[in-house]
Enzyme design. Structure first.
Site, PDB file in Angstrom:
ATOM      1  N   ARG A 165      42.759  47.367  36.742  1.00 53.94           N
ATOM      2  CA  ARG A 165      42.030  47.164  35.479  1.00 53.94           C
ATOM      3  C   ARG A 165      40.994  46.065  35.718  1.00 53.94           C
ATOM      4  O   ARG A 165      41.365  44.916  35.954  1.00 53.94           O
ATOM      5  CB  ARG A 165      43.012  46.772  34.381  1.00 53.94           C
ATOM      6  CG  ARG A 165      42.384  46.562  33.010  1.00 53.94           C
ATOM      7  CD  ARG A 165      43.435  46.133  31.989  1.00 53.94           C
ATOM      8  NE  ARG A 165      42.864  45.976  30.672  1.00 53.94           N
ATOM      9  CZ  ARG A 165      42.239  44.870  30.265  1.00 53.94           C
ATOM     10  NH1 ARG A 165      42.111  43.839  31.070  1.00 53.94           N
ATOM     11  NH2 ARG A 165      41.742  44.799  29.044  1.00 53.94           N
TER      12      ARG A 165
ATOM     13  N   LYS B 169      40.703  36.500  36.030  1.00 53.97           N
ATOM     14  CA  LYS B 169      41.683  35.699  35.284  1.00 53.97           C
ATOM     15  C   LYS B 169      41.763  34.256  35.768  1.00 53.97           C
ATOM     16  O   LYS B 169      41.329  33.924  36.868  1.00 53.97           O
ATOM     17  CB  LYS B 169      43.048  36.384  35.322  1.00 53.97           C
ATOM     18  CG  LYS B 169      43.078  37.579  34.360  1.00 53.97           C
ATOM     19  CD  LYS B 169      44.446  38.175  34.165  1.00 53.97           C
ATOM     20  CE  LYS B 169      44.334  39.284  33.101  1.00 53.97           C
ATOM     21  NZ  LYS B 169      45.545  40.098  33.003  1.00 53.97           N
TER      22      LYS B 169
HETATM   23  N1  HH2 Z   1      44.939  41.889  30.643  1.00 50.94           N
HETATM   24  C1  HH2 Z   1      44.188  41.669  29.532  1.00 50.94           C
HETATM   25  C2  HH2 Z   1      44.158  42.631  28.509  1.00 50.94           C
HETATM   26  N2  HH2 Z   1      44.848  43.788  28.620  1.00 50.94           N
HETATM   27  N3  HH2 Z   1      46.275  45.200  29.856  1.00 50.94           N
HETATM   28  C3  HH2 Z   1      47.030  45.444  30.935  1.00 50.94           C
HETATM   29  N4  HH2 Z   1      47.723  46.588  31.050  1.00 50.94           N
HETATM   30  N5  HH2 Z   1      47.116  44.534  31.962  1.00 50.94           N
HETATM   31  C4  HH2 Z   1      46.456  43.347  31.918  1.00 50.94           C
HETATM   32  O1  HH2 Z   1      46.589  42.545  32.871  1.00 50.94           O
HETATM   33  C5  HH2 Z   1      45.643  43.054  30.763  1.00 50.94           C
HETATM   34  C6  HH2 Z   1      45.585  44.033  29.732  1.00 50.94           C
HETATM   35  C7  HH2 Z   1      43.391  40.427  29.402  1.00 50.94           C
HETATM   36  O2  HH2 Z   1      42.108  40.596  29.891  1.00 50.94           O
HETATM   37  P1  HH2 Z   1      40.783  40.909  29.027  1.00 50.94           P
HETATM   38  O3  HH2 Z   1      40.866  42.203  28.312  1.00 50.94           O
HETATM   39  O4  HH2 Z   1      39.616  40.795  29.930  1.00 50.94           O
HETATM   40  O5  HH2 Z   1      40.677  39.690  28.035  1.00 50.94           O
HETATM   41  P2  HH2 Z   1      41.044  39.497  26.523  1.00 50.94           P
HETATM   42  O6  HH2 Z   1      42.516  39.724  26.355  1.00 50.94           O
HETATM   43  O7  HH2 Z   1      40.634  38.062  26.236  1.00 50.94           O
HETATM   44  O8  HH2 Z   1      40.260  40.501  25.708  1.00 50.94           O
END
Ligand code: HH2
Length: 338
Positions: A316, A281
């Site tokens: 995660r 992040k």
């Molecule tokens: N962060 C993201 C998405 N889902 N779910 C939980 N429970 N906690 C988190 O910190 C979290 C999440 C964001 O990360 P990512 O899926 O890599 O990116 P994007 O939202 O751009 O798909």
């Protein structure tokens, strides 16, 4: 007026804890002291035997299994983004076959569960219509569920998508709005029998960074999660099916993220397992100067291991093999009893 106290257990490794130390969330860490925090006045360190009985019970009770996974050791949730625009891996696994192959590789690399998402929730992201989101994730969940021996979670804020996902075999719904986006979500999860991740976010991704305003971010996020937990329970989702997540990077500045990460063990007082998403992040880029998300693995691991030291049960992550290797070494250095 009575002062409202918040209780943050101060984690100790088992090898440095005295015999009377209490188990943190029934897991691998111990504690003998707690930081007692109030909104007014300085925090105070108090001994574990000064805790109110119900607080002690919440902080020490073993957590029930989530989606069939025992919470007695740190667990890795591997990320499968079926999106064209996720912040670090957008477009890499956008077609179902590539996403399924990616999920298989993550399970092979040591993921304990997989989180399949069809909508980017990065700051400023546009919402995705639910039929598009369903079309992205349903075939991937159906292709992975029941085949790899790891439970599948669906990363969605929408009840209709959650229904399609659990119908295809998802055992958990990961709602990054913490039930605040879709009024139908609580009833949908309650009826499906799936586990629920309640994550804190102050607003929709499109506008959330403008809402990064808190009195004390740690206590505000705690209060918000407590309210959403009550809402979930009132809808029929038993606390034993719920995990909580402070939502790192969701409507938070660097200072907010760091305060939450330093205070993570506070969330054990909610009585549920804690899930944390820090992988790659932007706050890691802010601290380290690394602008490319895929090159933030080392920073992600540093934060992940500190979270495990605070008793966080589920990490995660994008980089499953690297996280597994770090955890293996950490666990060899700090073996739990039993
Ligand atoms: N962060 C993201 C998405 N889902 N779910 C939980 N429970 N906690 C988190 O910190 C979290 C999440 C964001 O990360 P990512 O899926 O890599 O990116 P994007 O939202 O751009 O798909």
């Amino acid at each position: 007026m009575n002062t409202r106290f918040y209780w943050r257990p101060i984690p100790l490794f088992p090898e440095e804890a005295p015999a009377f130390a209490a188990p943190l969330a029934g897991g691998w860490m111990r504690f003998v002291a707690v930081e007692r925090i109030a909104r007014t006045g300085p925090p105070r360190i108090v001994s574990v035997d000064e805790l109110p009985r119900e607080v002690f019970a919440r902080l020490t009770a073993p957590r029930p299994a989530i989606a069939g996974l025992a919470m007695d050791r740190p667990r890795i949730m591997g990320i499968v983004n079926v999106t064209p625009d996720s912040f670090s891996d957008g477009g890499l696994h956008a077609d179902p076959a590539a996403a399924i192959a990616h999920g298989e590789a993550l399970a092979e690399a040591g993921a304990d569960m997989l989180d399949v998402g069809g909508e980017s929730t990065r700051p400023g992201a546009d919402p995705v219509p639910e039929d598009v989101e369903i079309a992205r994730i349903r075939p991937v969940i159906a292709g992975l569920a029941g085949r790899l021996g790891v439970p599948i979670s669906a990363d969605t804020r929408k009840a209709a998508v959650a229904r399609a996902a659990t119908g295809a075999g998802a055992a958990m719904v990961n709602d990054v709005s913490g039930l605040a986006h879709d009024p139908e979500m609580a009833a949908e999860v309650a009826g499906s029998g799936a586990a629920l991740c309640l994550m804190h976010s102050p607003a929709d991704p499109k506008v959330m960074q403008a809402r990064a305003r808190y009195g004390d971010v740690l206590l505000d996020v705690y209060d918000w999660l407590e309210r959403q937990l009550e809402l979930a329970e009132a809808a029929g989702i038993h606390r034993s099916r719920i995990v909580v997540d402070p939502g790192i990077g969701f409507g938070k500045t660097l200072a907010h993220n760091l305060r939450l990460l330093r205070g993570l063990s506070l969330f054990h007082a909610l009585g549920c397992p804690i899930l944390l998403g820090v992988s790659r992040k932007s706050f890691i880029g802010d601290v380290s100067g690394e602008a490319t998300p895929a090159r933030r693995v080392a920073g992600s691991l540093a934060v992940a291991l500190d979270a495990v030291r605070q008793g966080v049960q589920i990490l995660r992550v994008h980089d499953v093999a690297e996280t597994r290797q770090s955890l293996d070494l950490w666990q060899a250095l700090h073996p739990s009893e039993g």
